[in-house]
Each structure stands twice: as structure tokens, then as C-alpha cells.
Design an enzyme around this catalytic site. Structure first.
Site, short mmCIF file in Angstrom:
data_model
loop_
_atom_site.label_atom_id
_atom_site.label_comp_id
_atom_site.label_asym_id
_atom_site.label_seq_id
_atom_site.Cartn_x
_atom_site.Cartn_y
_atom_site.Cartn_z
N HIS A 188 0.80 -1.17 0.00
CA HIS A 188 -0.05 0.16 -0.14
C HIS A 188 0.80 1.23 0.07
O HIS A 188 0.66 1.97 -0.79
CB HIS A 188 -0.78 -0.06 1.14
CG HIS A 188 -1.82 1.13 1.39
ND1 HIS A 188 -3.33 0.84 1.10
CD2 HIS A 188 -1.74 2.45 1.62
CE1 HIS A 188 -4.01 2.11 1.25
NE2 HIS A 188 -2.79 2.96 1.48
N GLU A 232 1.48 3.86 -3.32
CA GLU A 232 1.01 5.13 -3.22
C GLU A 232 2.27 6.18 -3.66
O GLU A 232 1.99 7.19 -4.44
CB GLU A 232 0.55 5.50 -1.78
CG GLU A 232 0.09 6.80 -1.53
CD GLU A 232 -1.19 7.31 -2.30
OE1 GLU A 232 -2.07 6.16 -2.58
OE2 GLU A 232 -1.20 8.25 -2.72
N LYS A 256 2.92 6.13 -7.17
CA LYS A 256 1.78 6.82 -7.99
C LYS A 256 2.30 8.31 -8.25
O LYS A 256 2.39 8.81 -9.21
CB LYS A 256 0.69 6.52 -7.54
CG LYS A 256 0.11 5.20 -8.14
CD LYS A 256 -1.29 5.09 -7.87
CE LYS A 256 -1.86 5.06 -6.29
NZ LYS A 256 -3.23 5.11 -5.99
N ASN A 257 2.86 8.58 -6.81
CA ASN A 257 2.79 10.22 -6.78
C ASN A 257 4.33 10.51 -7.70
O ASN A 257 4.44 11.74 -8.17
CB ASN A 257 3.18 10.40 -4.93
CG ASN A 257 1.80 10.78 -4.61
OD1 ASN A 257 1.31 11.74 -4.67
ND2 ASN A 257 1.44 9.73 -3.57
C1 W6P Z 1 6.55 14.54 -5.90
C2 W6P Z 1 5.46 14.93 -5.01
C3 W6P Z 1 5.45 13.37 -4.22
C4 W6P Z 1 4.54 13.19 -3.26
C5 W6P Z 1 4.88 11.94 -2.64
C6 W6P Z 1 5.97 10.82 -3.25
C7 W6P Z 1 6.68 11.48 -4.28
C8 W6P Z 1 6.59 12.64 -4.60
N1 W6P Z 1 7.03 13.59 -5.84
O1 W6P Z 1 6.87 15.34 -6.90
#
Ligand code: W6P
Length: 340
Positions: A178, A182, A185-186
Site C-alpha cells: 500500500h 502510493e 504513483k506520486n
Molecule cells: C513529488 C510529489 C510527491 C509526493 C509523494 C511522493 C513522491 C512525490 N514526488 O513530486
């Protein structure tokens, strides 16, 4: 349930919060029913069935609570005090949910009569969880969504720092998955948006896996342009998630959609067993997300919210008056109150 009643009145009045409260009331009654039953050879089976019914009843609770928060945002101006209470409440509420569902899963898997003698798993715990395997699995599934949406995706480079022996830990693979899914994906979204759709050479995501004496670190580095420092804290705030959680039917058509509760919830999964998730960013370049896990399973015990005077006092605690100056009218104490 006691803590739900300490929520700000405005939020308590939202229909979705009422629905969630009623689900808990029903499940509580169903479970305490077993306190007074006379135990015979059908009781264990009935108890398992009751647990399964409760688990299903609460499937959509995260979405429903998120809906309640949205209802509040749309109908009221939310002050800092309320926002703080909601953050505090949801962290505790969702952590409690993680642990109750873990317990239900353990019970139904171990006593539900469908034991698989070949699996090394103990309930949903894998005593020899292959971290690299879960990393690759989460990456592939995030990449599938990314390819669907952007018609391309960044590659993955995994480096294991010390030793070539597989890093295996006692862990709940679904929780680790999980978090990784997540974060991937970000990172993918950031890389794809930052490098534009015309580029066909996207910088890869780099994962570093290290086993230390105390911690296991999984660092996911992207070159997705980073996040301004002023935005960092907001990523873990429930009140800043803009869109409602995509519904189940949307989940496949709107991949990599805006920040829902994915990041704060992932951090709770890490903290549940005394780990953490930390983000570090260089704006204009990229972001590092680090998942910390306890290297020793003896230190990875449940972290649970407890309801007591301290917790109930929190909901009535005034925001302290700023004792540092700043140019922007309140500075550190100033919050963006209009959320689009
Ligand atoms: C980004 C914004 C973010 C949030 C969480 C994890 C990775 C990333 N990279 O630009």
C-alpha cells in the site's frame, strides 16, 4: 466512538459522519453480543461470520469520512482549530481502523477454517517478507496505471546497499505494498507532468534499499521537479486533499488522480509498526520519499491511539498565540483557509 463525539459540532452534524457513527454502533452491539452467549461448538464459526460481516460493513468508511470532511468544507468556513481537530481525529481514527482490521483479518484467517498449510504466512503476516519483491510488484502496478494515463512511464532502478542477500523481514506485505504503490504513483505522476508529454526519455525512479541495525530504509527518488518547501506539510493533511476518493468504478479510469488520503494513510501504515514515511524535496529537481521500517520485529509492535484525558483535552485546546514574528501576517500560524 467516544472520540467521534468530541469532534467539532459542525462536522458531527454532517450526514456522512452520522452514517459512520451508526456503523460503529451496530458493529459494537454485534460484537458484545458474544459476551453473553453460551459457548458451544458453533460459537467460533458464528464469531468468525460476525467478524466478516463487520469487516464488510466498514469497507467504505475511509471514503465516507472523507465525504463528511468535504461536506463540512462545502457548507462551512473551517477555522484552524477545527482543521487541527480533524487532523488529530483522522490520524487516530484511521490508525484504530488499521489495527482493528488487522485483528479481524488475523482472526478470520487463523480460525476461519480455510488454513493453507503450504503458505509460510501467519494470517496476513509474512515472517519472511521479500521487500524487493513487494517493491517490484507495487512499481509494476503503479506503472500500469501510469502507462494507461500518460502512454509512458519512468523506468525503475533498484539498488540494495549492503550485501547481496535478500532483505527479508517479518511484516504485513499488504501494508508495505500500500505504501509503495502510493509513493510510486506520486513519483510517476510528478515525473510525467514535469517532463511533459513530448519527452520520451523520462528520468527513472531510483529505489535504494538498506538494512541498518535499527531501521530498514526504502528510499524512492524521483526527478519530478520537486515540491516547494511551503507545500510539504500539506501533503499529509486530510483537509488539503482536494477531491473525494475516487469511487470504486472511477478507480480504473482516473489513475494517479489528485492527493486523496493516500499519503497520510500510508504514513499511518508505516507508523502502525513504529516505522515512518518522510518526504524530502529539492524544488526544481525532484523528491525523495523514505519509508522507514523497524529492522527488528521485536520493536515493530502496534502503535495505537488511546482515549484518555490528554486525548479528550486536545479537542478543546486553543491554538497558542504566535511568539515569533513574521512578515506575512501571522506567518507560521497563518494557514490557508480557502481550499480549492
Ligand atoms: C513529488 C510529489 C510527491 C509526493 C509523494 C511522493 C513522491 C512525490 N514526488 O513530486
Amino acid at each position: 466512538m467516544k472520540e467521534i463525539h468530541l469532534l467539532p459540532d459542525n462536522l458531527l452534524k454532517m450526514p456522512s459522519v452520522g452514517i459512520v457513527n451508526n456503523l460503529y454502533a451496530t458493529s459494537f452491539e454485534e460484537i458484545i453480543h458474544f459476551e453473553k452467549v453460551e459457548v458451544n461448538d458453533t460459537t467460533l464459526d458464528k464469531f468468525c461470520q460476525a467478524l466478516i460481516k463487520i469487516r464488510n460493513r466498514h469497507t467504505d468508511v475511509v471514503q465516507t469520512m472523507a465525504q463528511g470532511v468535504l461536506e463540512l468544507k462545502e457548507s462551512h468556513d473551517v477555522d484552524i482549530q477545527t482543521e487541527n481537530s480533524i487532523q488529530y481525529f483522522l490520524d487516530r481514527f484511521l490508525m484504530s481502523r488499521i489495527s482493528i482490521r488487522m485483528l479481524i483479518n488475523q482472526h478470520t484467517l487463523l480460525f476461519g477454517g480455510q488454513l493453507n498449510g503450504h503458505s509460510r504466512h501467519v494470517g496476513c503476516i509474512d515472517p519472511s517478507c521479500d521487500v524487493i519483491g513487494v517493491i517490484k510488484d507495487a512499481y509494476e502496478n503503479a506503472r500500469f496505471l501510469c502507462d494507461q494515463y500518460y502512454l509512458a512511464s519512468p523506468e525503475l532502478i533498484v539498488k540494495q546497499h549492503n550485501g547481496n542477500s535478500e532483505i527479508r523481514i517479518i511484516y504485513v506485505p499488504s501494508h508495505l505494498y500500500h505504501m509503495l504503490f502510493e509513493l510510486f504513483k506520486n513519483s510517476m505522476r510528478a515525473v510525467m507532468e514535469y517532463h511533459g508529454s513530448d519527452s520520451d526519455n523520462y528520468p527513472p525512479l531510483e529505489v535504494l534499499l538498506v538494512r541498518g541495525k535499527e531501521d530498514i530504509c526504502v528510499k524512492i527518488s524521483d526527478r519530478g521537479g520537486g515540491i516547494p518547501r511551503s507545500q510539504m506539510d500539506h501533503l499529509f493533511k486530510y483537509m488539503y486533499s482536494t477531491a473525494p476518493q475516487p469511487s470504486k468504478s472511477d478507480a480504473h479510469t482516473v489513475p494517479l488522480a489528485g492527493y486523496g488520503y493516500g499519503l497520510p494513510l500510508s504514513r499511518l501504515y508505516a507508523r502502525y509498526l513504529h516505522g515512518d514515511i518522510v518526504l524530502l524535496s529539492c524544488e526544481g529537481y525532484g523528491t525523495d520519499a523514505i519509508i522507514y521500517l523497524k529492522a527488528l520485529s521485536t520493536e515493530a509492535n502496534e502503535l495505537l491511539p488511546i482515549f484518555n484525558k490528554t486525548s479528550s483535552r486536545f479537542y478543546r485546546m486553543p491554538i497558542p498565540i504566535a511568539d515569533w514574528s513574521s512578515q506575512c501576517g501571522g506567518g507560521m500560524a497563518t494557514r490557508q483557509l480557502s481550499m480549492s
